[in-house]
Design a protein around this motif. Structure first.
Motif: not given
Length: 109
Positions: A60, A62, A69, A72, A74
């Protein structure tokens, strides 16, 4: 890799991109099978300084800007055993970096 502009941030799993891009090709290379890229909208003042943090944990990635945040991703190439670098850059005319820090940390258990 993270690419930042005043209006968006793009997170890219670069593992395998050199293989996916034929010699002489222009523009963005195709994403290799199983790899993912993602873009997220932003609204940043390009004349102001911002804090940026890019974290990788396993597969991942971020990104946070000014402690919030904002993106993101993955994707399997992020955790590839031969991965040796993290990159970020500015999309557009220019950008400045100050007080750059890179460290390796153990996840909190």
């Amino acid at each position: 890799m993270a690419r930042i502009a005043a209006d968006k941030i793009a997170l890219v799993d670069q593992k395998g991109l050199a293989v996916a891009r034929p010699e002489g090709a222009t523009g963005e290379p195709p994403t290799p099978k199983g790899r993912k890229n993602a873009s997220f909208p932003l609204s940043l003042d390009p004349e102001a300084w911002h804090s940026f943090m890019l974290e990788t944990v396993g597969d991942t990635l971020r990104a946070s800007i000014d402690g919030k945040p904002v993106a993101f991703l993955q994707s399997p190439g992020i955790a590839h055993p031969t991965k040796s670098k993290v990159e970020f850059g500015c999309m557009g005319k220019d950008g400045f970096f100050d007080d750059l820090k890179i460290w390796s940390a153990e996840p909190v258990k």
